[in-house]
Scaffold this active site. Structure first.
Site, short mmCIF file in Angstrom:
data_model
loop_
_atom_site.label_atom_id
_atom_site.label_comp_id
_atom_site.label_asym_id
_atom_site.label_seq_id
_atom_site.Cartn_x
_atom_site.Cartn_y
_atom_site.Cartn_z
N GLU A 229 1.01 -1.22 0.07
CA GLU A 229 -0.10 -0.07 -0.15
C GLU A 229 0.80 1.37 0.08
O GLU A 229 0.62 2.21 -0.57
CB GLU A 229 -1.02 -0.13 1.18
CG GLU A 229 -1.98 -1.25 1.50
CD GLU A 229 -1.43 -2.43 2.28
OE1 GLU A 229 -0.17 -2.68 1.94
OE2 GLU A 229 -2.30 -3.03 2.91
N TRP B 292 20.30 -39.09 -12.36
CA TRP B 292 19.93 -38.96 -13.68
C TRP B 292 18.57 -39.72 -14.06
O TRP B 292 18.28 -40.14 -15.09
CB TRP B 292 20.93 -39.42 -14.85
CG TRP B 292 22.29 -39.17 -14.55
CD1 TRP B 292 23.47 -39.92 -14.54
CD2 TRP B 292 22.86 -37.85 -14.23
NE1 TRP B 292 24.59 -39.20 -14.05
CE2 TRP B 292 24.21 -37.80 -13.92
CE3 TRP B 292 22.22 -36.56 -14.13
CZ2 TRP B 292 24.97 -36.75 -13.60
CZ3 TRP B 292 22.95 -35.40 -13.71
CH2 TRP B 292 24.20 -35.74 -13.69
N LEU C 145 22.61 -28.27 -1.69
CA LEU C 145 21.38 -28.09 -1.31
C LEU C 145 21.17 -26.29 -1.11
O LEU C 145 20.54 -26.02 -0.47
CB LEU C 145 20.53 -28.65 0.20
CG LEU C 145 20.42 -30.02 -0.05
CD1 LEU C 145 19.70 -30.23 1.19
CD2 LEU C 145 19.77 -30.62 -1.11
N GLY D 236 15.17 -38.37 0.53
CA GLY D 236 15.01 -39.54 -0.35
C GLY D 236 13.62 -40.09 0.06
O GLY D 236 12.91 -39.67 0.58
C1 AOF Z 1 3.57 -7.31 4.66
N1 AOF Z 1 3.31 -6.64 3.49
O1 AOF Z 1 2.33 -5.31 1.88
C2 AOF Z 1 1.14 -6.00 3.83
C3 AOF Z 1 1.40 -6.61 5.39
O2 AOF Z 1 5.89 -6.67 10.51
P1 AOF Z 1 5.26 -5.76 9.45
O3 AOF Z 1 4.74 -4.37 10.14
O4 AOF Z 1 5.80 -5.74 8.33
O5 AOF Z 1 3.62 -6.23 9.29
C4 AOF Z 1 3.53 -7.40 8.91
C5 AOF Z 1 1.98 -7.75 8.94
O6 AOF Z 1 1.34 -6.60 7.96
C6 AOF Z 1 1.65 -8.81 7.83
O7 AOF Z 1 1.58 -10.09 8.84
C7 AOF Z 1 0.15 -8.65 7.64
O8 AOF Z 1 -0.76 -8.94 8.47
C8 AOF Z 1 0.17 -7.15 7.38
N2 AOF Z 1 0.34 -6.64 5.88
N3 AOF Z 1 2.46 -7.09 5.53
O9 AOF Z 1 4.57 -7.58 5.12
C9 AOF Z 1 2.40 -6.01 3.20
N4 AOF Z 1 -0.10 -5.47 3.46
ZN ZN Z 2 0.30 -2.35 5.94
#
Ligand code: AOF
Ligand code: ZN
Length: 359
Positions: free
Chosen positions: A52, A168, A202, A290
């Site tokens: 946002e 393979w 890995l 595995g």
């Molecule tokens: C995100 N990215 O674009 C949106 C999220 O630890 P913070 O402040 O980054 O908040 C994480 C929480 O914010 C996430 O678990 C979710 O509930 C909300 N929205 N989080 O990382 C975003 N819009």
């Molecule tokens: Zn947010």
């Protein structure tokens, strides 16, 4: 019509964060007015700005509609609440694909917008948004990560030939797929047998995942893994996590993240392993084998998704390792849903999700 069109764009944007946002969600945002796209954003990596913020920061036009693949946050986390920014930017309408199950949000984002007189619509492309954030949804709702099983196998379900040779089975294409799949997850897991037989690193070597951190998890019940193996290299970017039995003769830790857990006659208790991984902040796990390890996840029904690469060849042989050796009566067979097949010249990929019983 416009709602669907712009939400699909927001979903595509959200996907750009694939593999890099966990344990947080992938989120996409689109701002539009009178059918025109004005700005957009997505959450690109853990700890970075929310989608946002990226979309709204330079917006100056009031009265626009905001399309979000996830309900906006209403809490102070690493960043201030996105609802405050939405209100400040005088957005008129907010269209959201799904609610955020994070207990800190969970409906309060939309409620706060409505309290400000902002129109809201919920549920556009909900199923797609939920599928996209399946790792996040599983991890936020419970004590274990999302689990996917991966194997490269022959058409007749063999992981090796009769003499035990596993190399393979799949082509270069299959191996490339296996490598890039790793990037979508927070951790990968393999058993000691595999590590000793192939001595793999890995790690992530396919392009497209620069700098991505990936935990490597090894199940070594008796704690006998040799420190000379490649898996002990590159631990800064690819931390090594080892699980051994509480009853192992050798209880000496080989790495800082070495855990001693319960076991039963089949091996280490997967519940103990998975809970510990979740406690480390790991939201998703790719199990690579595995055969015995894959079979134990199947037997205990500890998986959410299956990703198989079927090589277009038949190996046969009664002693050849079978990918899922445990049997179920036909009416208890494990069913997959939403299966997607992708065909290559010398094989096919199947991605399907575990069909859960309605109880
Ligand atoms: C995100 N990215 O674009 C949106 C999220 O630890 P913070 O402040 O980054 O908040 C994480 C929480 O914010 C996430 O678990 C979710 O509930 C909300 N929205 N989080 O990382 C975003 N819009
Ligand atoms: Zn947010």
């Amino acid at each position: 019509m416009d709602d669907l069109k712009f939400m699909k764009i927001a979903l595509k944007l959200a996907r750009q964060g694939l593999g890099c946002t966990e344990p947080n969600p992938m989120v996409g945002a689109v701002v539009a007015k009178a059918g025109r796209l004005l700005a957009c954003g997505f959450h690109c990596s853990f700890g970075a700005a929310h989608a946002e913020t990226m979309a709204l920061q330079r917006l100056t036009v009031p009265g626009a509609t905001l399309y979000l693949t996830l309900e906006p946050c209403s809490h102070f986390g690493k960043t201030p609440p996105c609802v405050d920014l939405i209100i400040a930017k005088r957005i008129r309408r907010v269209v959201v694909a799904m609610l955020d199950p994070n207990p800190l949000v969970n409906g309060s984002g939309l409620r706060r917008l409505r309290a400000q007189g902002i129109e809201t619509r919920l549920g556009v492309c909900r199923a797609r948004a939920e599928r996209l954030n399946r790792h996040y949804l599983k991890a936020i709702a419970g004590p274990v990560p999302y689990v996917a099983l991966h194997a490269g196998l022959s058409l007749d379900g063999k992981l090796s030939d009769d003499a035990g040779r596993a190399r393979w089975v799949t082509s270069a294409e299959g191996r490339r797929y296996a490598h890039s799949l790793r990037g979508e997850f927070s951790a990968i897991l393999a058993g000691r047998g595999n590590i000793e037989a192939d001595n793999p690193l890995l790690t992530l070597r396919e392009p497209g995942w620069p700098g991505k951190k990936l935990y490597r998890v090894v199940l070594d019940s008796n704690n006998t893994l040799s420190r000379r193996l490649n898996i002990f290299k590159e631990q800064e970017r690819f931390p090594l996590v080892i699980f051994s039995s509480r009853n192992a003769k050798n209880m000496k830790k080989k790495v800082p993240l070495h855990f001693f857990v319960r076991h039963d006659r089949h091996g280490l208790l997967l519940d103990d392993v998975l809970r510990r991984l979740r406690a480390l902040g790991i939201a998703s796990l790719l199990v690579e084998g595995g055969g015995r390890v894959l079979d134990s996840f199947i037997r205990e029904r500890r998986f959410d998704e299956i990703d198989l690469f079927f090589a277009a060849k038949i190996i046969g042989g009664r002693n050849a390792a079978q990918v899922f050796a445990s049997g179920f009566p036909i009416d208890e067979a494990l069913e997959l849903e939403d299966c997607r097949w992708t065909a290559f010249a010398d094989g096919s990929i199947l991605r399907g999700y575990r069909k859960c019983s309605p109880d």
